[in-house]
Every structure is written in structure tokens, then in C-alpha cells.
Design a protein around this motif. Structure first.
Motif, mmCIF file in Angstrom:
data_model
loop_
_atom_site.group_PDB
_atom_site.id
_atom_site.type_symbol
_atom_site.label_atom_id
_atom_site.label_comp_id
_atom_site.label_asym_id
_atom_site.label_seq_id
_atom_site.Cartn_x
_atom_site.Cartn_y
_atom_site.Cartn_z
ATOM 1 N N VAL A 1 -7.225 8.010 7.865
ATOM 2 C CA VAL A 1 -8.152 7.288 6.986
ATOM 3 C C VAL A 1 -7.392 6.687 5.814
ATOM 4 C CG1 VAL A 1 -10.147 7.510 5.445
ATOM 5 C CG2 VAL A 1 -10.170 8.644 7.668
ATOM 6 N N GLU A 2 -6.410 7.428 5.288
ATOM 7 C CA GLU A 2 -5.576 6.888 4.213
ATOM 8 C C GLU A 2 -4.801 5.657 4.686
ATOM 9 O OE1 GLU A 2 -5.487 7.338 1.135
ATOM 10 O OE2 GLU A 2 -5.442 9.430 0.499
ATOM 11 N N VAL A 3 -4.283 5.719 5.917
ATOM 12 C CA VAL A 3 -3.586 4.557 6.481
ATOM 13 C C VAL A 3 -4.551 3.385 6.586
ATOM 14 C CG1 VAL A 3 -2.395 3.632 8.501
ATOM 15 C CG2 VAL A 3 -1.913 5.969 7.738
ATOM 16 N N ALA A 4 -5.766 3.646 7.089
ATOM 17 C CA ALA A 4 -6.767 2.591 7.230
ATOM 18 C C ALA A 4 -7.126 1.989 5.872
ATOM 19 C CB ALA A 4 -8.013 3.150 7.914
ATOM 20 N N LYS A 5 -7.222 2.837 4.849
ATOM 21 C CA LYS A 5 -7.535 2.343 3.505
ATOM 22 C C LYS A 5 -6.458 1.367 3.035
ATOM 23 C CE LYS A 5 -8.618 5.385 0.245
ATOM 24 N NZ LYS A 5 -8.444 6.332 -0.900
ATOM 25 N N ALA A 6 -5.190 1.737 3.257
ATOM 26 C CA ALA A 6 -4.089 0.848 2.869
ATOM 27 C C ALA A 6 -4.149 -0.463 3.648
ATOM 28 C CB ALA A 6 -2.750 1.551 3.092
ATOM 29 N N LEU A 7 -4.452 -0.382 4.935
ATOM 30 C CA LEU A 7 -4.518 -1.591 5.762
ATOM 31 C C LEU A 7 -5.699 -2.476 5.391
ATOM 32 C CD1 LEU A 7 -3.591 -0.164 9.289
ATOM 33 C CD2 LEU A 7 -2.131 -1.423 7.694
ATOM 34 N N SER A 8 -6.737 -1.887 4.789
ATOM 35 C CA SER A 8 -7.911 -2.682 4.400
ATOM 36 C C SER A 8 -7.566 -3.703 3.317
ATOM 37 C CB SER A 8 -9.027 -1.755 3.903
ATOM 38 O OG SER A 8 -8.730 -1.216 2.627
ATOM 39 N N PHE A 9 -6.427 -3.525 2.659
ATOM 40 C CA PHE A 9 -5.957 -4.504 1.671
ATOM 41 C C PHE A 9 -5.043 -5.542 2.321
ATOM 42 C CE2 PHE A 9 -6.987 -0.795 -0.938
ATOM 43 C CZ PHE A 9 -7.625 -1.365 -2.029
ATOM 44 N N ASP A 10 -5.053 -5.589 3.675
ATOM 45 C CA ASP A 10 -4.151 -6.485 4.417
ATOM 46 C C ASP A 10 -2.701 -6.206 4.038
ATOM 47 O OD1 ASP A 10 -6.239 -7.808 5.771
ATOM 48 O OD2 ASP A 10 -6.575 -9.110 4.044
ATOM 49 N N SER A 11 -2.350 -4.936 3.994
ATOM 50 C CA SER A 11 -1.009 -4.541 3.567
ATOM 51 C C SER A 11 0.052 -5.031 4.531
ATOM 52 C CB SER A 11 -0.923 -3.014 3.438
ATOM 53 O OG SER A 11 -1.789 -2.543 2.437
ATOM 54 N N ARG A 12 1.087 -5.612 3.966
ATOM 55 C CA ARG A 12 2.277 -5.988 4.738
ATOM 56 C C ARG A 12 3.383 -4.968 4.533
ATOM 57 N NH1 ARG A 12 4.102 -11.350 2.511
ATOM 58 N NH2 ARG A 12 5.438 -11.378 4.376
ATOM 59 N N VAL A 13 3.241 -4.179 3.450
ATOM 60 C CA VAL A 13 4.198 -3.115 3.131
ATOM 61 C C VAL A 13 3.420 -1.818 3.004
ATOM 62 C CG1 VAL A 13 5.853 -2.246 1.444
ATOM 63 C CG2 VAL A 13 5.722 -4.711 1.903
ATOM 64 N N LEU A 14 3.867 -0.790 3.726
ATOM 65 C CA LEU A 14 3.188 0.503 3.689
ATOM 66 C C LEU A 14 4.209 1.572 3.322
ATOM 67 C CD1 LEU A 14 0.313 1.464 4.180
ATOM 68 C CD2 LEU A 14 0.917 1.921 6.561
ATOM 69 N N GLY B 1 0.826 -1.201 0.000
ATOM 70 C CA GLY B 1 0.000 0.000 0.000
ATOM 71 C C GLY B 1 0.856 1.245 0.000
ATOM 72 N N ILE B 2 0.363 2.315 -0.598
ATOM 73 C CA ILE B 2 1.106 3.576 -0.641
ATOM 74 C C ILE B 2 0.186 4.712 -0.218
ATOM 75 C CG2 ILE B 2 0.620 3.877 -3.116
ATOM 76 C CD1 ILE B 2 3.411 5.284 -3.297
ATOM 77 N N ILE B 3 0.700 5.606 0.608
ATOM 78 C CA ILE B 3 -0.022 6.797 1.046
ATOM 79 C C ILE B 3 0.736 7.999 0.497
ATOM 80 C CG2 ILE B 3 -0.836 8.131 3.015
ATOM 81 C CD1 ILE B 3 -0.713 5.473 4.607
ATOM 82 N N SER C 1 -14.715 -1.185 8.897
ATOM 83 C CA SER C 1 -13.875 0.005 9.089
ATOM 84 C C SER C 1 -13.550 0.206 10.560
ATOM 85 C CB SER C 1 -14.587 1.241 8.532
ATOM 86 O OG SER C 1 -14.840 1.099 7.155
ATOM 87 N N ALA C 2 -14.545 0.000 11.417
ATOM 88 C CA ALA C 2 -14.319 0.137 12.867
ATOM 89 C C ALA C 2 -13.272 -0.861 13.346
ATOM 90 C CB ALA C 2 -15.630 -0.058 13.621
ATOM 91 N N ALA C 3 -13.257 -2.062 12.752
ATOM 92 C CA ALA C 3 -12.268 -3.067 13.143
ATOM 93 C C ALA C 3 -10.855 -2.607 12.775
ATOM 94 C CB ALA C 3 -12.585 -4.397 12.464
ATOM 95 N N ILE C 4 -10.717 -1.948 11.607
ATOM 96 C CA ILE C 4 -9.397 -1.428 11.216
ATOM 97 C C ILE C 4 -8.985 -0.303 12.149
ATOM 98 C CG2 ILE C 4 -8.082 -0.319 9.371
ATOM 99 C CD1 ILE C 4 -9.947 -1.685 7.371
ATOM 100 N N PHE C 5 -9.914 0.592 12.492
ATOM 101 C CA PHE C 5 -9.595 1.680 13.417
ATOM 102 C C PHE C 5 -9.196 1.119 14.784
ATOM 103 C CE2 PHE C 5 -12.624 4.640 10.908
ATOM 104 C CZ PHE C 5 -11.596 4.988 10.045
ATOM 105 N N GLN D 1 -16.751 4.727 3.738
ATOM 106 C CA GLN D 1 -16.971 4.676 2.292
ATOM 107 C C GLN D 1 -15.686 4.950 1.525
ATOM 108 O OE1 GLN D 1 -20.063 7.606 2.190
ATOM 109 N NE2 GLN D 1 -21.728 6.113 2.368
ATOM 110 N N ASN D 2 -14.831 5.841 2.042
ATOM 111 C CA ASN D 2 -13.543 6.094 1.415
ATOM 112 C C ASN D 2 -12.628 4.888 1.514
ATOM 113 O OD1 ASN D 2 -12.673 8.961 0.344
ATOM 114 N ND2 ASN D 2 -14.188 9.331 1.953
ATOM 115 N N ILE D 3 -12.640 4.216 2.642
ATOM 116 C CA ILE D 3 -11.748 3.074 2.858
ATOM 117 C C ILE D 3 -12.056 1.950 1.879
ATOM 118 C CG2 ILE D 3 -11.171 1.226 4.494
ATOM 119 C CD1 ILE D 3 -11.509 3.349 6.725
ATOM 120 N N PHE D 4 -13.347 1.669 1.655
ATOM 121 C CA PHE D 4 -13.729 0.513 0.845
ATOM 122 C C PHE D 4 -14.339 0.906 -0.501
ATOM 123 C CE2 PHE D 4 -13.579 -1.364 5.102
ATOM 124 C CZ PHE D 4 -12.861 -2.534 4.837
ATOM 125 N N ILE D 5 -14.052 2.095 -0.981
ATOM 126 C CA ILE D 5 -14.665 2.537 -2.231
ATOM 127 C C ILE D 5 -14.320 1.568 -3.367
ATOM 128 C CG2 ILE D 5 -12.737 4.066 -2.872
ATOM 129 C CD1 ILE D 5 -14.991 6.031 -3.850
#
Length: 518
Positions: free
Chosen positions: A168-181, A99-101, A140-144, A115-119
Motif C-alpha cells: 500500500v505504501e508503494v501504491a501511495k508513492a506511485l499515485s503521485f506518478d513517481s518516477r523515482v522511488l 516518492g519515499i517509502i 486505487s484498483a488501477a494502481i494495484f 483512503q490511505n493512498i489518496f489521503i
């Protein structure tokens, strides 16, 4: 010979396995007329914060865009857990857990955080016909919760602070199960408290085994957060060193290929110089309240204060970009009526916005057009533009300011942040403004470009230009200013001479609330 280190300076030994989480080997990338990357390498371990440093144009962003699938390399390979992978598009990178921010947030303000996280990937119900809002908010709450972040996923992003939007951008990246950020200048618009919160989240992610690539020009941050540092210069890999035990001077020398003079200089006394700008009793709502000051020829007047203090608002009002409710602007002893930026320019005022891409540059136009933008009248002959004269003027400033560009026909958007900043400066130098407002002149640019901007400001002041420099970096304010004006909540709370100014005194005045100055 490049110096490499395969162990983290501060992480436990388990954080650096024998096979790196990510490895880029012998990566090269060429664009028309430019070799952007030349046989580069980079490694990232699980649970590591690895800083990637270099001057603007060194190749950092290009290398990370290859890792995140935006570009494809011409040669070289990418290894994930020791296995070669092909990344041909961003979605493929996301599927691999990368993931990239970006420095410029990519969010939709009218949508909620969830909605932004899972758009585009919203959970569905009723045979896929409708978005399952409950599931969306729950996920989303689980990621937060994983981030230990107290944020309601139903909140519209437009109602959040910049710091919260960053989360929120960090959470969006983590929603892809990111191992690299990959984080590109993540603290550029954050205050100290918000930076502390971001660092806490980064450390939590480290503990969970996430590898983080951290791109920043802020040396003090790297001491706090980075395990290792890799340095690039002119599209080449220079070295990887442990953060612990490596001096900032040696990192800077690797970045720029030379030592920089960081010594404090003693600015000349300008107290007897002519007053070229005076403002009295400026007011605009709560943003500007009874602001007054004088600016002298050959002086650099530093504007200090915390975010929201009103510094930029004052500059924009004097420049005519925002209306004033009351107050006087006096230029060279005469009252000036400034209702628009055109009025300000006519009075010899130039303004370099902190947001150069939106308010300083026409990024889709080339270098020469941007430099000539505020001086088009002088290049018009019988209704036609004298392109030869524009090109000659632009080439002169490219040489004078050492702007790195293949040609003056290059689009401004393709240049690094430091070179874009120089183009904006060239625009106002060509206009020959007597009074210049520099708003965060070194934000987002590298240490080498900063040094060049500092020298340029000193040279302009020596030529008799009157300069207001707004900066959130206190060492920069102290290094460059002849006098320092401090603001808090729209008011001027104090003025300090260079001799008496310290970071502690500035912060005292910057936090001096309204009740203390009434």
C-alpha cells in the motif's frame, strides 16, 4: 579516488541514458556539531535499482531526505533529467515524481487501502463537498493492477499483513506518478515469500522506467535486485560500482574502511555449566504451547523459527510483559514468580526488544537518561538524582561500547539504529543482569555494527552472562549460538548442538507443523 560506473550491470543499455534521471552533486549538510554530509554525490538512471549502502550514521538517510524534500542541503545541487531543481518540501518532491517509502510505515490502520493512498487528495463529487468513494476505489484498483497486486482497495489497512501494508505504501508513492522511488529497508519485516513478491513488483516498475533507490543491509538481497551500488562512509561518498562482478567483501571494506572477520568461530563447550534459567511447560493460548528449555551460564542459546513461531512471545512471557496461563520459571534453582517486567529485572533478567524504539528506548530522552533508566535506584540520593554519577556511568559505557554520539546529552532519537541498539545494551549492562534476552539484536543495523554486536555478545558470554538470542537470520544463529532451539507454531520442535546444526536442519524443524510433533 572514487570509482564510478555510469552503466547498469544487469539492465539493458536503454535503462541508463546519457543524462541520469536524478543526480545529486557536491551535496553537503551540517547539523549542530555534526557534518552529516560532506560533498556527496549520487546518480540514478531510469529503470535502475541503485543500492545505497553504508554503516548506520554514514549519511544515507540524510542524503535521501534531501532528495525527498525533508531537509535542504547547505550546498550542492539536485538535477532531474539534467535540469537543476530546488526541493524545499516533501510535497514539491512528490510533484516532481520523487516518492519515499520509510522503514517505519506511515499508514492509518482504521482507513481503507484506497483512503490511505489518496489521503488529502481524495476525488470529490457534489461541488467538492463529498468524497467520491467509487472513484477513489477505482483509481486505487488501477494502481494495484499496474503492480499486478490482488488487493481489494476497500480493505482496512489494519486487517492487512505487514507485507501488504508495504505494498500500500508503494501504491501511495506511485499515485503521485513517481518516477523515482526510494525504499528504506523495505524487507525488514517480511518473510522470504513476501520478499519475492516485493522483488517482482520492483522488477515490474523497472520495466516501466521507474528508478529505484534501494537502502538495505542485507547483502544477499542486493545480489538479487541491485544493478549498481553506491557506498557512503562517515558522511562522505566513497564509490559507485556495478553489482555484477563486485564481491561483497570489497563492498563491506568500502563501508567500514577495513576488512571484517566473518569466519565461523567454534564456541566453547558450556554443557557442564550451571543452569541459571529453566522453564517448564509454559503456555499462553496458541502462541506458547508446552515450551520448556534450559539456559546455562556463559551460553548463547539461539532461538530460530519463522515469523509467528512464538519466539518473541516466549521471551516476553518470561520477562513478565505478557501473562502466562501455566508453567514454571526457575532461576538459579529456585522457582520465580514473575508477573511484571519489574519482577523479571529484580531476578536479574534483561530484555532487549526487537522493537527498540517503542520498547527499548525513550527516544525523546538523552543518551545518559536511557542508559540509567533501569538503574535509577542506585543514582538516587535523599530523593535527588545524582546527575554527575549518571553522566560518569553513561560516559563509561559510551567509551566501552564505542557509541557514536556528540555527547551523552544527545537525544537518542538522533542516533543511528546501531548506536541506539548499543544504548539499550548499555542499559542492561549497567543493571548487571545475569540473564539477557536479545530479540533480533542486529535487525536494521549495518554490517560494521553487527560485527561489534557479535563481539559484545561473545564477551558477555565469556563473562558468564547467560544469553538467549532470537534471530531470523540463520547465518547469524549458526555463527553465534552454542545451542539452537527451533520453534514452530508456538512449540519447540527441536534442539540442535552447534556441531550438528545446519540451515537445512533448522528449516526442517522450523516448518514442522503441529501434526508432526503431537
Amino acid at each position: 579516488m572514487p570509482v564510478t560506473s555510469t552503466t547498469s550491470a544487469t539492465s539493458p543499455p536503454s535503462a541508463t541514458p546519457a543524462a541520469p534521471l536524478i543526480a545529486l552533486r557536491n551535496v553537503s549538510k551540517r547539523f549542530p556539531g555534526v557534518l552529516a554530509l560532506d560533498n556527496c554525490q549520487f546518480e540514478l538512471a531510469a529503470g535502475e535499482v541503485h543500492a545505497l549502502m553504508g554503516e548506520n550514521g554514514a549519511g544515507k538517510s540524510t542524503l535521501m531526505k534531501i532528495l525527498s524534500g525533508v531537509y535542504q542541503c547547505d550546498s550542492g545541487e539536485i538535477l532531474l533529467d539534467g535540469r537543476a531543481v530546488q526541493i524545499s518540501e516533501p510535497r514539491q518532491a512528490q510533484a516532481l515524481g520523487i516518492g519515499i517509502i520509510h522503514q517505519e510505515l506511515n499508514l492509518m490502520n482504521h482507513l481503507t487501502a484506497a483512503q490511505n493512498i489518496f489521503i488529502g487528495r481524495e476525488p470529490r463529487r457534489a461541488f467538492g463537498l463529498f468524497v467520491d468513494e467509487d472513484a477513489l476505489n477505482r483509481q486505487s484498483a488501477a494502481i494495484f493492477a499496474r503492480m499486478r497486486l490482488d488487493l481489494d482497495p476497500r480493505t482496512p489497512v489494519g486487517e492487512l499483513t505487514v507485507a501488504r501494508q508495504q505494498m500500500v505504501e508503494v501504491a501511495k508513492a506511485l499515485s503521485f506518478d513517481s518516477r523515482v522511488l526510494i525504499m528504506d529497508e523495505p524487507t525488514a519485516a517480511l518473510n522470504n515469500a513476501e520478499i519475492g513478491e516485493l522483488f517482482r513488483i520492483i522488477r515490474d516498475l523497472q520495466a516501466q522506467g521507474v528508478g529505484i533507490v534501494y537502502i538495505s543491509h542485507k547483502m544477499d538481497e542486493l545480489r538479487q535486485i541491485a544493478d549498481r551500488v553506491s557506498v557512503m562512509r562517515d558522511g562522505k561518498y566513497i564509490a559507485t560500482v556495478p553489482m555484477e562482478g563486485t564481491s561483497m567483501d570489497s563492498i563491506i571494506a568500502m563501508m567500514v574502511g577495513r576488512a571484517l572477520d566473518g569466519e565461523q568461530r567454534t564456541p566453547p563447550d558450556t554443557s557442564a555449566n550451571e543452569v541459571v534459567l529453566e522453564v517448564r511447560g509454559l503456555n499462553r493460548g496458541r502462541a506458547i504451547r508446552e515450551v520448556g528449555f534450559q539456559l546455562r551460564r556463559g551460553e548463547i542459546l539461539g532461538f530460530a523459527g519463522l515469523m509467528g513461531a512464538g519466539r518473541t512471545e516466549v521471551a516476553r512471557a518470561i520477562f513478565g510483559a505478557d501473562p502466562l496461563e501455566s508453567g514454571e520459571i526457575i532461576i538459579h534453582g529456585g522457582r520465580a514468580l514473575i508477573k511484571s517486567p519489574a519482577d523479571a529485572v529484580a531476578h536479574g533478567i534483561g530484555y532487549l526488544s526487537e522493537d527498540r524504539k517503542h520498547f527499548g528506548l525513550a527516544v525523546g530522552m538523552d543518551v545518559q537518561a536511557n542508559i540509567a533508566l533501569s538503574s535509577m535506584g542506585r543514582f538516587t540520593r535523599a530523593g535527588f538524582m545524582d546527575q554527575r554519577a549518571i553522566r560518569a556511568a553513561a560516559q563509561g559505557y559510551v567509551r566501552q561500547l564505542a557509541i557514536k554520539t556528540p555527547s551523552v546529552e544527545q537525544q537518542a532519537r538522533l542516533l543511528s539504529g546501531g548506536n541506539q541498539q548499543k544504548i539499550v545494551i548499555a542499559k542492561w549492562l549497567l543493571r548487571d543482569c545475569d540473564i539477557l534476552f536479545f530479540d533480533e539484536p542486529t535487525r536494521g543495523i549495518d554490517i560494521g555494527a553487527k560485527s561489534e554486536i557479535y563481539k559484545l555478545l561473545d564477551a558477555l558470554a565469556a563473562q558468564g552472562k547467560a544469553i538467549v538470542m532470537i534471530s531470523s537470520e540463520l547465518p547469524e544463529v549458526l555463527r553465534m549460538s552454542h545451542r539452537i532451539l527451533v520453534m514452530c507454531e508456538g512449540r519447540v520442535t527441536g534442539e540442535l548442538s552447534r556441531a550438528e546444526a545446519t540451515q537445512e536442519k533448522i528449516m526442517q524443524l522450523a516448518t514442522q507443523r503441529e501434526s508432526a510433533v503431537l
